[in-house]
Write a protein that holds these residues in place. Structure first.
Motif, mmCIF file in Angstrom:
data_model
loop_
_atom_site.group_PDB
_atom_site.id
_atom_site.type_symbol
_atom_site.label_atom_id
_atom_site.label_comp_id
_atom_site.label_asym_id
_atom_site.label_seq_id
_atom_site.Cartn_x
_atom_site.Cartn_y
_atom_site.Cartn_z
ATOM 1 N N MET A 150 0.796 -1.220 0.000
ATOM 2 C CA MET A 150 0.000 0.000 0.000
ATOM 3 C C MET A 150 0.837 1.282 0.000
ATOM 4 O O MET A 150 0.519 2.216 -0.747
ATOM 5 C CB MET A 150 -0.980 -0.005 1.183
ATOM 6 N N PRO A 151 1.910 1.389 0.816
ATOM 7 C CA PRO A 151 2.736 2.607 0.740
ATOM 8 C C PRO A 151 3.312 2.827 -0.661
ATOM 9 O O PRO A 151 3.419 3.972 -1.117
ATOM 10 C CB PRO A 151 3.842 2.351 1.766
ATOM 11 N N ILE A 152 3.664 1.745 -1.350
ATOM 12 C CA ILE A 152 4.196 1.867 -2.711
ATOM 13 C C ILE A 152 3.107 2.363 -3.657
ATOM 14 O O ILE A 152 3.327 3.252 -4.484
ATOM 15 C CB ILE A 152 4.752 0.510 -3.187
ATOM 16 N N VAL A 153 1.902 1.777 -3.519
ATOM 17 C CA VAL A 153 0.778 2.172 -4.368
ATOM 18 C C VAL A 153 0.436 3.647 -4.159
ATOM 19 O O VAL A 153 0.258 4.408 -5.125
ATOM 20 C CB VAL A 153 -0.457 1.288 -4.078
ATOM 21 N N PHE A 154 0.369 4.070 -2.887
ATOM 22 C CA PHE A 154 0.044 5.465 -2.592
ATOM 23 C C PHE A 154 1.143 6.409 -3.075
ATOM 24 O O PHE A 154 0.863 7.524 -3.517
ATOM 25 C CB PHE A 154 -0.185 5.646 -1.090
ATOM 26 N N THR A 155 2.388 5.987 -3.001
ATOM 27 C CA THR A 155 3.494 6.816 -3.492
ATOM 28 C C THR A 155 3.345 7.059 -4.992
ATOM 29 O O THR A 155 3.500 8.192 -5.465
ATOM 30 C CB THR A 155 4.851 6.139 -3.199
ATOM 31 N N LEU A 156 3.034 6.004 -5.742
ATOM 32 C CA LEU A 156 2.833 6.151 -7.184
ATOM 33 C C LEU A 156 1.591 6.984 -7.482
ATOM 34 O O LEU A 156 1.586 7.803 -8.411
ATOM 35 C CB LEU A 156 2.711 4.777 -7.840
#
Length: 601
Positions: free
Chosen positions: A541-547
């Protein structure tokens, strides 16, 4: 008769030719004929439109769509000094707010610069450069009767102001609260045609009037005002600006809005009704036409999808008095500023993007709060941080309960797993025992979602404010963050990455790190306990939100960083001071009585 190989080949060839001729005669021929007829009809219609828009002009395919310079046809203008052949003169009206250039050719606007707004260090130019794709220029005018149309584009007007004739390159400077009138006048064999602009130094609004003798065009009843080429892109990110291009009209209670993407094969859409206003807008700027009071009108929206272009033509009735035709319109060419537009009292502020109807009050409240804070703290980056803190304080009790509930859910995981193992073949019983456990432990399994749900309107409102309100355009914070309405760019990479591009942004990475820290403390962006999520969910999720946030306005990312950072601190103290209270799994199955013998396993 037995066919030889040669005869078979000849027969096959003959059948093939027959089929080809039949295909050509029955399908291909009529199809091509239909297409030729359609093409000829479209070419004829285009020629008629160009002839109507620019009578007397020679057709040149290399200049298709360019403003015509020939004299109007029908012999209406017979002065010895042909009005259509006069050299073009341009005059400039300058105020502290704008610089508008007008042409003697048709009395139209060829440039409109807003001096308080810059792009790449230069004042914003609203009028697209080069030849007009629509064939008309900004505020071109046509007189219309039931049977004919008389465009004023090709007329060479004399220009005057305050009784003095103006030459090419003349500049009129107005300051303070002063005003200026610029008059375009042409004497024709049939009467006088006059266009007048009334400018104010302290407003983006001005008035435009057209006046003509009733003999200039027999039976003239209406005047058509056009936005010509519309407004061009004004932002460094041209594609982002194109996404916000729209033509709007308020006719009675009906609000019509069309984007360039809505125009395909049908490039024109027509509406009729009681006109309050007609507008063109980009991401941050607006061109508007509106009468003194609502009046009957026909509105024609024209767009080209591939070129991201859209324009509008408004036909309104002329007033007749003492053998004279006259019509006036208010014109606004300036920023999409809610306060300035609302002050006009006709509802122009509806053009500012504030989200869906339920979100608009929240967006308006957020914008009002930010502007009030900015009055005392002239840095919108600091204002965003204050708004983030105030939002967190407002929802503190709810988020506290949410994080506490998530921690309690973590403590219950062994008991929940035991229930799953014990009643794996009885889903109804598993659900009942799970709910009983939640009740005994005093835990609300949905408690973690509530703060997130309640904060979403604020988040969406902030998104609308940062993305579409003029106040945040070009607003700097610190260091490399020089525009809170755009993505923060620390530097550019020598290569391009999927979903990211070649711009390196630091703020989304900081936000992703904060969200990763939050997940390690048992929280998640969705407000659910990390143990209730699928394996690896809170790592992804942190990766998805970063993108997702990578190209969003930097002001919005700052808000999310502050909010997430404060959540991490809050979770840390809850975990530090939390004392687990184990809850035993009790078998609530009713026991049998009455001497029944139990079976041995």
């Amino acid at each position: 008769m037995k066919l030889t190989t040669e005869r078979r080949a000849l027969l096959a060839f003959a059948i093939s030719m027959l089929m080809f001729v039949a295909y050509d005669a029955l399908y291909l021929g009529p199809k091509m004929k239909e297409q030729r007829a359609k093409h000829d009809a479209e070419a004829k219609l285009k020629a008629q439109q160009e002839a109507a828009a620019h009578p007397g002009a020679q057709t040149d395919s290399s200049l298709a769509g360019a403003p015509a310079t020939g004299a109007p046809a029908n012999g209406a203008f017979t002065s010895p000094d042909s009005l259509g052949e006069r050299p073009e003169k341009k005059v400039i009206v300058t105020s502290p707010l704008y610089e508008i250039t007008l042409s003697s050719r048709g009395g139209e606007i060829v440039s409109a610069k807003l001096l308080h707004y810059l792009t790449d260090g230069k004042p914003v130019e609203l009028i697209p450069a080069g030849q007009s794709w629509s064939g008309r220029r900004m505020l071109a005018v046509s007189l219309k009767s039931d049977t004919s149309t008389l465009p004023l584009d090709g007329i060479g007007f004399d220009i005057s102001s305050a009784g003095a004739n103006l030459q090419d390159g003349s500049r009129i400077i107005i300051t303070g609260t002063s005003t200026a009138d610029v008059v375009f006048r042409a004497q024709t064999a049939s009467g006088i045609i006059e266009r007048t602009y009334h400018f104010r130094a302290d407003e983006y609004q001005f008035d435009a009037t057209v006046r003509a003798g009733d003999a200039v065009l027999a039976g003239a009843q209406n005047v058509a005002w056009t936005f010509g080429p519309g407004i061009g892109p004004t932002e460094a990110s041209v594609q982002d600006d194109y996404m916000a291009f729209k033509a709007n009209a308020l006719l009675g209670e009906e609000f019509h809005r069309k984007r360039p993407a809505a125009f395909g094969r049908q490039q024109v859409d027509k509406f009729s009704g009681t006109l309050s206003w007609a507008t063109l807008q980009t991401k941050y700027f607006l061109a508007a036409l509106y009468p003194d009071e609502p009046t009957r009108a026909d509105v024609e929206m024209t767009g080209v999808k591939q070129q991201h272009r859209v324009t509008e033509t408004v036909s309104v009735p002329m007033k007749t008095a003492a053998s004279e035709l006259k019509q006036s319109m208010h014109v606004y060419m300036g920023p999409l500023d809610v306060k300035l537009l609302a002050a006009k009292g006709v509802g122009l502020e509806r053009n500012v993007e504030m989200g869906f109807k339920p979100i608009r009050p929240v967006s308006s409240a957020v914008l009002w709060s930010m502007k009030k804070l900015y009055h005392w703290i002239p840095n919108y980056g600091v204002v965003v941080i204050i708004i983030s803190v105030l939002t967190k304080v407002l929802f503190y009790r709810l988020t506290h309960k949410s994080f506490k509930s998530m921690k309690q859910l973590q403590d219950l995981q062994p008991q929940l797993q035991a229930i799953k193992d014990k009643y794996s073949n009885d889903r109804k019983r598993m659900s009942e025992e799970t709910m009983r456990l939640y009740k005994e432990a005093g835990v609300n399994p949905l408690g973690g979602c509530l703060p997130m749900v309640l904060q979403m309107p604020v988040f969406i409102a902030l998104f609308n404010v940062f993305r579409y309100t003029i106040e945040l355009r070009g607003a700097p914070f610190v260091g490399w963050i020089n525009d809170l309405s755009r993505q923060d760019v620390l530097f550019h990479l020598p290569f391009t990455l999927p979903l990211i591009g070649n711009a390196f942004s630091l703020l989304p990475l900081i936000m992703g790190g904060a969200m990763f820290a939050q997940s390690k403390l048992g929280g998640s962006p969705t407000g659910q306990s990390s143990t209730a999520m699928p394996a690896g969910f809170n790592t992804v999720m942190p990766i998805v939100f970063t993108l997702l946030f990578y190209k969003m306005p930097s002001g919005l990312v700052i808000y999310w960083i502050i909010n997430t950072g404060m959540s991490v601190v809050q979770q840390y103290y809850i975990h530090k001071n939390h004392t687990s209270t184990p809850v035993a799994v009790v078998d609530s199955t009713p026991k049998k009585t009455g001497g029944a013998k139990s079976k041995r396993s």
